[in-house]
Enzyme design. Sequence first.
Site, mmCIF file in Angstrom:
data_model
loop_
_atom_site.group_PDB
_atom_site.id
_atom_site.type_symbol
_atom_site.label_atom_id
_atom_site.label_comp_id
_atom_site.label_asym_id
_atom_site.label_seq_id
_atom_site.Cartn_x
_atom_site.Cartn_y
_atom_site.Cartn_z
ATOM 1 N N SER A 293 0.820 -1.204 0.000
ATOM 2 C CA SER A 293 0.000 0.000 0.000
ATOM 3 C C SER A 293 0.857 1.257 0.000
ATOM 4 O O SER A 293 0.388 2.321 -0.397
ATOM 5 C CB SER A 293 -0.870 0.027 1.261
ATOM 6 O OG SER A 293 -1.645 -1.141 1.335
ATOM 7 N N HIS B 58 -1.559 -2.784 -7.183
ATOM 8 C CA HIS B 58 -2.195 -2.532 -5.880
ATOM 9 C C HIS B 58 -3.711 -2.644 -5.977
ATOM 10 O O HIS B 58 -4.382 -1.743 -6.485
ATOM 11 C CB HIS B 58 -1.773 -1.133 -5.393
ATOM 12 C CG HIS B 58 -2.285 -0.786 -4.034
ATOM 13 N ND1 HIS B 58 -2.703 0.470 -3.680
ATOM 14 C CD2 HIS B 58 -2.457 -1.562 -2.925
ATOM 15 C CE1 HIS B 58 -3.102 0.460 -2.423
ATOM 16 N NE2 HIS B 58 -2.974 -0.749 -1.945
ATOM 17 N N ASN C 183 -4.090 5.992 -1.089
ATOM 18 C CA ASN C 183 -3.753 6.043 0.332
ATOM 19 C C ASN C 183 -3.099 7.357 0.735
ATOM 20 O O ASN C 183 -3.213 7.778 1.890
ATOM 21 C CB ASN C 183 -2.895 4.839 0.719
ATOM 22 C CG ASN C 183 -3.737 3.572 0.771
ATOM 23 O OD1 ASN C 183 -4.943 3.637 0.989
ATOM 24 N ND2 ASN C 183 -3.122 2.429 0.545
ATOM 25 N N GLU D 210 -4.145 0.139 -8.739
ATOM 26 C CA GLU D 210 -3.097 1.115 -9.064
ATOM 27 C C GLU D 210 -1.878 0.350 -9.602
ATOM 28 O O GLU D 210 -1.397 -0.581 -8.953
ATOM 29 C CB GLU D 210 -2.684 1.909 -7.814
ATOM 30 C CG GLU D 210 -3.760 2.879 -7.334
ATOM 31 C CD GLU D 210 -3.391 3.570 -6.022
ATOM 32 O OE1 GLU D 210 -3.757 4.733 -5.856
ATOM 33 O OE2 GLU D 210 -2.741 2.939 -5.145
#
Length: 284
Positions: free
Chosen positions: A119, A140, A190, A152
């Site tokens: 992450s 991701h 994130n 991602e």
Amino acid sequence: MAVKRVGIVDSGIMGSGIAEVAAKAGIEVVLRSRAQSTADAMLAGLEKSLAKQVERAKLDASERDAVLARVRAVTDLGELADCDLVLESIVEDLAAKKHLFTELDRICADHAILATNTSTLPVIELAMETGRPDRVCGVHFFNPAPMMALVEIVRTITSSDETVADATAFAQACGKNAVAVKDQAGFIVNALLFPYLNNAAKLFDAGVATRDDIDAAMKGGCNFPMGPLELLDLVGLDTSLSILEALYGEFKDPNYAPAPILRRMVSAERLGRKSRVGFYDYRK
Ligand SMILES: NC(=O)c1ccc[n+]([C@@H]2O[C@H](COP(=O)([O-])OP(=O)(O)OC[C@H]3O[C@@H](n4cnc5c(N)ncnc54)[C@H](O)[C@@H]3O)[C@@H](O)[C@H]2O)c1
């Protein structure tokens, strides 16, 4: 290169979800768990999830059997030797991931992409553990992987165009919407999401509002499907703490400095849904 067989390490929340997504997309899956009991539990979980989909008429019984037949649960990392792409989804810990990448580089076929579901951690540091830094990138997925539309694709300074294109095609073959992002802590989602989640934990800890009112406020006031404390429980408080530590380490922005309560809850093994208690209690 089309990915026909994908290897996934390990069978936690994300690894199990990604295995289901890939198998449903017609890709062969080799899912590695460290213990046979975990591998068995993962297969049981997959069967349960597919059974529910059959009950709800979202999948027919023959499709369910075909999906199950495409997943092989193993404990030996050597079984990943003939995969086209290996996606690691182990604990969010740089040292553990670096060690794994060294092993994967030794085991996997030369053409294989070695990808990480991290992450926040620097993908380049994993790439440089291998003799193929051009064949390493981030892929991701989001939690829960079967439901969330986004992936991602993280390009490091050394990732080749071909690697990024192959990984993007893999995500699209899994039915996901792929976005490209450079290798910077938190990527897109994130980097934007965690200051918000972290500040929600701080508000709660300061007693500004109750848990239920904080979650109700963000659902009712911003039309978010989940409140921030519910979402922290879903992500896992240990994973959330690691994400914030990585973000803070990279940017030194106080918004990323983990709320002290997160560290205390992790120490108390209140990790959220996975330990059945976090901000909420799931034991009842
Ligand atoms: N939880 C989320 O919402 C989420 C979302 C996207 C990405 N991720 C990322 O996915 C990865 C896994 O997260 P998760 O939520 O599935 O965690 P999890 O705690 O559910 O699973 C982690 C798995 O790693 C295994 N593991 C622990 N140490 C290991 C080691 N040294 N070697 C091999 N395996 C080891 C554990 O047995 C477990 O199966 C992390 O990199 C995390 O940042 C998590």
